[in-house]
Design a protein around this motif. Structure first.
Motif, PDB file in Angstrom:
ATOM      1  N   GLN A  93      13.754  -2.255 -23.855  1.00 53.92           N
ATOM      2  CA  GLN A  93      12.468  -1.788 -24.010  1.00 53.92           C
ATOM      3  C   GLN A  93      11.557  -1.170 -22.573  1.00 53.92           C
ATOM      4  OE1 GLN A  93      12.024  -0.093 -27.080  1.00 53.92           O
ATOM      5  NE2 GLN A  93      13.741  -0.724 -27.190  1.00 53.92           N
ATOM      6  N   VAL A  94      11.556  -2.009 -21.168  1.00 52.92           N
ATOM      7  CA  VAL A  94      10.574  -2.430 -20.649  1.00 52.92           C
ATOM      8  C   VAL A  94      11.569  -2.271 -19.638  1.00 52.92           C
ATOM      9  CG1 VAL A  94       9.279  -4.057 -19.431  1.00 52.92           C
ATOM     10  CG2 VAL A  94       9.461  -4.572 -21.348  1.00 52.92           C
ATOM     11  N   LEU A  95      12.640  -2.441 -18.904  1.00 53.63           N
ATOM     12  CA  LEU A  95      13.296  -2.207 -18.174  1.00 53.63           C
ATOM     13  C   LEU A  95      13.588  -0.414 -17.747  1.00 53.63           C
ATOM     14  CD1 LEU A  95      15.257  -2.981 -15.577  1.00 53.63           C
ATOM     15  CD2 LEU A  95      16.807  -3.139 -17.098  1.00 53.63           C
ATOM     16  N   PRO A  96      14.096   0.091 -18.609  1.00 50.85           N
ATOM     17  CA  PRO A  96      13.918   1.848 -18.552  1.00 50.85           C
ATOM     18  C   PRO A  96      12.403   1.786 -17.861  1.00 50.85           C
ATOM     19  CG  PRO A  96      15.077   1.024 -20.363  1.00 50.85           C
ATOM     20  CD  PRO A  96      14.039  -0.112 -19.686  1.00 50.85           C
ATOM     21  N   ILE A  97      11.207   1.529 -18.148  1.00 49.00           N
ATOM     22  CA  ILE A  97       9.717   2.403 -17.844  1.00 49.00           C
ATOM     23  C   ILE A  97       9.716   1.671 -16.448  1.00 49.00           C
ATOM     24  CG2 ILE A  97       7.581   2.006 -17.976  1.00 49.00           C
ATOM     25  CD1 ILE A  97       7.896   1.537 -21.111  1.00 49.00           C
ATOM     26  N   LEU A  98      10.244   0.913 -16.724  1.00 46.61           N
ATOM     27  CA  LEU A  98       9.950  -0.345 -14.865  1.00 46.61           C
ATOM     28  C   LEU A  98      10.647   0.618 -13.994  1.00 46.61           C
ATOM     29  CD1 LEU A  98       8.775  -2.358 -12.710  1.00 46.61           C
ATOM     30  CD2 LEU A  98      10.419  -3.305 -13.728  1.00 46.61           C
ATOM     31  N   LEU A  99      12.250   0.917 -14.251  1.00 48.42           N
ATOM     32  CA  LEU A  99      13.066   1.731 -13.229  1.00 48.42           C
ATOM     33  C   LEU A  99      12.351   3.088 -12.963  1.00 48.42           C
ATOM     34  CD1 LEU A  99      16.602   0.617 -14.329  1.00 48.42           C
ATOM     35  CD2 LEU A  99      15.468  -0.178 -12.428  1.00 48.42           C
ATOM     36  N   ARG A 100      11.430   3.930 -14.034  1.00 51.22           N
ATOM     37  CA  ARG A 100      11.124   4.885 -13.563  1.00 51.22           C
ATOM     38  C   ARG A 100       9.937   4.861 -13.189  1.00 51.22           C
ATOM     39  NH1 ARG A 100      11.313   5.747 -19.109  1.00 51.22           N
ATOM     40  NH2 ARG A 100       9.723   5.537 -20.029  1.00 51.22           N
ATOM     41  N   ARG A 101       9.167   3.940 -13.174  1.00 53.18           N
ATOM     42  CA  ARG A 101       7.499   4.662 -12.812  1.00 53.18           C
ATOM     43  C   ARG A 101       7.742   2.727 -11.607  1.00 53.18           C
ATOM     44  NH1 ARG A 101       4.312   6.908 -16.786  1.00 53.18           N
ATOM     45  NH2 ARG A 101       2.515   6.243 -14.915  1.00 53.18           N
ATOM     46  N   ARG A 102       8.188   2.442 -11.201  1.00 53.51           N
ATOM     47  CA  ARG A 102       8.030   1.364 -10.425  1.00 53.51           C
ATOM     48  C   ARG A 102       7.389   0.216 -10.070  1.00 53.51           C
ATOM     49  NH1 ARG A 102      11.808  -0.555  -7.030  1.00 53.51           N
ATOM     50  NH2 ARG A 102      11.565  -0.925  -5.003  1.00 53.51           N
ATOM     51  N   VAL A 103       6.116   0.308 -11.105  1.00 52.12           N
ATOM     52  CA  VAL A 103       4.780  -0.126 -10.975  1.00 52.12           C
ATOM     53  C   VAL A 103       5.099  -0.405 -12.233  1.00 52.12           C
ATOM     54  CG1 VAL A 103       2.708  -1.361 -10.323  1.00 52.12           C
ATOM     55  CG2 VAL A 103       4.086   0.046  -8.665  1.00 52.12           C
ATOM     56  N   LEU A 104       4.657  -1.463 -13.321  1.00 52.07           N
ATOM     57  CA  LEU A 104       4.949  -1.604 -14.732  1.00 52.07           C
ATOM     58  C   LEU A 104       3.779  -3.382 -15.008  1.00 52.07           C
ATOM     59  CD1 LEU A 104       4.701  -1.161 -17.522  1.00 52.07           C
ATOM     60  CD2 LEU A 104       7.481  -2.760 -17.469  1.00 52.07           C
ATOM     61  N   GLN A 105       2.334  -2.665 -14.988  1.00 47.78           N
ATOM     62  CA  GLN A 105       1.672  -4.032 -15.488  1.00 47.78           C
ATOM     63  C   GLN A 105       1.990  -4.130 -17.557  1.00 47.78           C
ATOM     64  OE1 GLN A 105      -2.733  -3.060 -16.046  1.00 47.78           O
ATOM     65  NE2 GLN A 105      -3.004  -5.410 -14.895  1.00 47.78           N
ATOM     66  N   LEU A 106       2.003  -5.553 -17.536  1.00 41.91           N
ATOM     67  CA  LEU A 106       2.314  -5.611 -19.084  1.00 41.91           C
ATOM     68  C   LEU A 106       0.715  -6.567 -19.543  1.00 41.91           C
ATOM     69  CD1 LEU A 106       5.444  -7.615 -18.993  1.00 41.91           C
ATOM     70  CD2 LEU A 106       4.499  -4.845 -19.830  1.00 41.91           C
ATOM     71  N   MET A 163       3.198   6.808  -5.496  1.00 38.60           N
ATOM     72  CA  MET A 163       3.052   7.164  -6.143  1.00 38.60           C
ATOM     73  C   MET A 163       2.370   8.161  -7.250  1.00 38.60           C
ATOM     74  SD  MET A 163       2.596   2.794  -7.972  1.00 38.60           S
ATOM     75  CE  MET A 163       2.547   2.856  -9.584  1.00 38.60           C
ATOM     76  N   GLU A 164       3.232   9.253  -7.978  1.00 40.01           N
ATOM     77  CA  GLU A 164       2.270  10.087  -8.779  1.00 40.01           C
ATOM     78  C   GLU A 164       1.726   9.620  -9.985  1.00 40.01           C
ATOM     79  OE1 GLU A 164       5.183  12.858 -10.264  1.00 40.01           O
ATOM     80  OE2 GLU A 164       6.593  12.928  -7.989  1.00 40.01           O
ATOM     81  N   LYS A 165       1.765   8.745 -10.710  1.00 40.39           N
ATOM     82  CA  LYS A 165       0.892   8.146 -11.272  1.00 40.39           C
ATOM     83  C   LYS A 165       0.853   7.186 -11.647  1.00 40.39           C
ATOM     84  CE  LYS A 165       2.922  11.570 -14.761  1.00 40.39           C
ATOM     85  NZ  LYS A 165       3.598  11.357 -16.674  1.00 40.39           N
ATOM     86  N   PRO A 166      -0.570   6.567 -11.545  1.00 44.98           N
ATOM     87  CA  PRO A 166      -0.607   5.132 -11.922  1.00 44.98           C
ATOM     88  C   PRO A 166      -0.008   4.084 -12.708  1.00 44.98           C
ATOM     89  CG  PRO A 166      -2.580   6.252 -13.695  1.00 44.98           C
ATOM     90  CD  PRO A 166      -1.817   6.970 -12.352  1.00 44.98           C
ATOM     91  N   PRO A 167      -0.246   2.877 -12.129  1.00 50.19           N
ATOM     92  CA  PRO A 167       1.428   1.796 -12.763  1.00 50.19           C
ATOM     93  C   PRO A 167       0.712   2.366 -14.281  1.00 50.19           C
ATOM     94  CG  PRO A 167      -0.354   0.632 -11.155  1.00 50.19           C
ATOM     95  CD  PRO A 167      -1.034   2.370 -11.196  1.00 50.19           C
ATOM     96  N   GLU A 224       0.432  -1.620  -0.415  1.00 44.66           N
ATOM     97  CA  GLU A 224      -0.064  -0.066   0.224  1.00 44.66           C
ATOM     98  C   GLU A 224       0.924   0.898   0.575  1.00 44.66           C
ATOM     99  OE1 GLU A 224      -3.205   1.932  -0.598  1.00 44.66           O
ATOM    100  OE2 GLU A 224      -2.979  -0.379  -0.666  1.00 44.66           O
ATOM    101  N   LYS A 225       1.337   1.444   0.515  1.00 45.65           N
ATOM    102  CA  LYS A 225       2.746   2.801   1.134  1.00 45.65           C
ATOM    103  C   LYS A 225       3.785   2.566  -0.311  1.00 45.65           C
ATOM    104  CE  LYS A 225       6.443  -0.089   3.279  1.00 45.65           C
ATOM    105  NZ  LYS A 225       7.963  -0.059   4.097  1.00 45.65           N
ATOM    106  N   VAL A 226       3.799   1.813  -1.585  1.00 50.82           N
ATOM    107  CA  VAL A 226       4.156   1.932  -2.739  1.00 50.82           C
ATOM    108  C   VAL A 226       3.375   3.080  -3.172  1.00 50.82           C
ATOM    109  CG1 VAL A 226       5.040   1.486  -4.625  1.00 50.82           C
ATOM    110  CG2 VAL A 226       5.615  -0.118  -2.096  1.00 50.82           C
ATOM    111  N   MET A 227       1.502   1.977  -2.833  1.00 53.59           N
ATOM    112  CA  MET A 227       0.204   2.240  -4.533  1.00 53.59           C
ATOM    113  C   MET A 227       0.493   4.046  -3.913  1.00 53.59           C
ATOM    114  SD  MET A 227      -0.034   0.678  -6.339  1.00 53.59           S
ATOM    115  CE  MET A 227      -1.087   0.235  -6.653  1.00 53.59           C
ATOM    116  N   THR A 228       0.414   4.398  -2.671  1.00 53.82           N
ATOM    117  CA  THR A 228       0.621   5.730  -2.203  1.00 53.82           C
ATOM    118  C   THR A 228       1.809   6.605  -2.709  1.00 53.82           C
ATOM    119  OG1 THR A 228       1.071   5.003  -0.159  1.00 53.82           O
ATOM    120  CG2 THR A 228      -1.368   5.244  -0.319  1.00 53.82           C
TER     121      THR A 228
END
Length: 565
Positions: A215-228, A194-198, A188-192
């Motif tokens: 292509q995927v790892l840079p986005i994951l590092l930048r956004r912290r949570v990524l959905q495929l 975050m400035e933007k949704p996953p 929960e603390k990670v979700m709260t």
């Protein structure tokens, strides 16, 4: 006389360099190109070097093939051996091997990972299974923490089951703890924080590991949570051996069904075993959606064309197909009648017990009747467990899971198409000891079925047996790089050291013994849920199982798991 002969030969030898004299001048000889000769010699040496290098690197394979062929003909009196329809001749020489290597690093801790990976799978049960398997491997590639995958609730089957309703989520997380860190949800603390949704994205099908890293790892590092999303067959088929073995650990060990599903599946297996020592499981896959998707025609006239055409409209991207061309190419599922004819032609008798795994058969009982006549001992899960099945009826994936268990436990498994369940189960049965798995050679059989009225039964049977060589699930069908890895898990199947005397004793034993230890095994797996089972009994059965050569040699029997991953 002897002197005259010597004189004549010496004269001939002397005049030969000048060529035969016929009153005309001898033709002038072209000068020899030493460059061409040297080039030719170098080319020949290169070919010889390549050939000898190939033979040397594959010396063990060639020697085993030559030796195997020698005793193969010896055992059969010099003639081509008949196919054993119930069990592969060489299956005991192979075993499943998916242990992690010594240099395969432990899973990265959640706090040290590159972020959280959310996965939305797609399709039916077995299509989603491939997605879950590849999701674990992708999480490993990305050094990410995997969140328990989300199942598809919007596909054709409209099943709202979640992961926890079908798979043992606790076992899934703990079994893979050394490979990938898996959590049930993003903290929960990670979700709260975050400035933007996953961030949500869909990767191309069969993407290489490099694509995920670039292509995927840079986005994951930048956004912290990524959905495929739509995650099915989104990872390349060919990976390095350690990642392939991780696929096997996930698919054949970590993905264990929930206890209610396992219990009911084993009840059905035991009820089949009580009636017969051995049985065939047939995955007919003759449902309306499958026939519509295939684009094939089965003689039902305008009614069939309209009904299947309406279903086909659900897939907007499907091209127009010629039913005759698809059948010629072997892309059409066999009818239940054709499946029955194939099995009888292979040598399965009229009293063989048949378990039919299927949903709604197109054409209903009328379509099934010819198969019932060929095999009167015809059973389904609905016939064997009608009352116990009631809680599962609203959920197609849970019903498919029960069929999966029974097909996996059968002595012979027969597929009727090359769909997801067929591939997954074929691969698992190879991994668990190359249990007999028959896939119709539809391309050759279709022509044979169309001409069967022009030949007698003996000829038809002989031709069917010829068609099916190489489609019976034998170990020699396994070749690195062949087909989908889920169907041919070559990196996870090891060969025992070759021993000629062991093969001979095994052959002799098979000729005189028809006892089927799978009956005992199935009963034990079901009874293993009993809390009264003591450790001594468990150890005794485990030793006996390994001695008899059942399944995987690295298999561990879990008292709470009748499927025994």
């Amino acid at each position: 006389m002897g002197v005259a002969k010597v004189w004549r030969y010496s004269v001939i030898f002397k005049i030969w360099p000048s060529g035969p004299s016929l009153g005309a001048a001898a033709p002038s000889r072209r000068p020899i190109s030493w460059t061409a000769i040297c080039g030719f010699m170098l080319f020949a040496l290169g070919l010889i070097s390549l050939f000898t290098g190939h033979v040397a690197s594959n010396l063990e394979w060639y020697s085993q093939r030559l030796v195997k062929r020698a005793w193969f003909y010896k055992l059969d009196g010099g003639h081509r051996a008949q196919i054993d329809i119930w069990k592969s001749r060489y299956s005991s020489s192979y075993y499943g091997c998916s242990e992690r290597g010594l240099h395969f690093a432990s899973a990265v801790h959640e706090r040290s990972s590159n972020g959280y990976l959310l996965i939305a799978t797609s399709g039916g049960l077995n299509q989603q299974r491939t997605g879950i398997t590849d999701a674990v491997v992708v999480a490993r590639i990305l050094n990410a923490t995997l969140v328990v995958p989300e199942l598809d609730h919007h596909s054709f089957w409209k099943d709202d089951s979640d992961f926890v309703n079908i798979f043992d989520v606790g076992w899934f997380i703990s079994y893979l703890a050394k490979d990938v860190t898996i959590v049930k949800r993003v903290p929960e603390k990670v979700m709260t924080s975050m400035e933007k949704p996953p961030y949500t994205m869909r990767v191309p099908r069969k993407s290489e590991p490099e694509y995920y890293l670039e292509q995927v790892l840079p986005i994951l590092l930048r956004r912290r949570v990524l959905q495929l999303t739509k995650f099915d067959y989104r990872l390349a088929n060919d990976l390095d051996e350690e990642l392939q073995r991780l696929r096997c650990r996930v698919n054949y060990h970590a993905l264990r069904f929930t206890k209610p599903i396992r219990n009911l599946g084993q009840k059905v297996v035991l009820r089949m075993r009580k009636m017969a020592n051995r049985f065939i499981a047939v995955h007919l896959r003759f449902e309306p959606d499958m026939l519509a998707f295939s684009g094939c025609y089965y003689g039902g006239g305008d009614k069939e064309r309209y009904e299947l055409g309406e279903i086909r409209k659900r897939w907007a991207t499907l091209p127009e197909l010629s039913p005759d061309e698809e059948r010629t190419r072997g892309k059409c599922p066999l009818t239940p009648h054709e499946v029955g004819l194939m099995l009888r032609a292979l040598g399965f008798k009229n009293d063989t017990y048949l378990y039919v795994a299927s949903g709604e058969i197109y054409g209903g009982e009328k379509t099934l009747q010819p198969l019932r006549e060929l095999f009167p001992n015809f059973y389904t899960k609905e016939m064997l467990a009608s009352e116990e099945l009631q809680p599962f009826l609203p959920y197609s994936s849970r019903l498919a899971a029960i069929d999966y268990i029974v097909c996996d436990e059968s002595d012979v498994f027969v597929t009727n198409n090359n769909g997801n369940m067929a591939k997954i189960l074929a691969g698992r049965r190879r991994y668990m000891g190359h249990r007999r798995t028959i896939r119709p050679n539809a391309k050759r059989l279709s022509a044979l079925f169309m001409a069967r009225d022009k030949m007698d039964w003996t000829t038809f049977s002989r031709k069917v047996k010829s068609c099916q060589r190489g489609f019976m699930g034998d170990p020699e069908e396994m070749r690195p790089g062949r087909g989908e890895f889920h169907e041919f898990p070559s990196s996870c199947i090891c060969k025992k050291p070759y021993n000629y005397s062991n093969v001979l004793s095994k052959e002799n034993k098979d000729q005189f013994s028809r006892r089927n230890p799978t009956v005992v095994e199935s009963r034990y797996r079901y009874l293993s849920n009993s809390s009264n089972l003591d450790e001594k009994s468990l150890q005794k059965f485990r030793k006996g199982r390994l001695r008899e050569g059942h399944g995987s040699l690295i298999e561990e029997i879990d008292p709470d798991n009748p499927l025994s991953d």
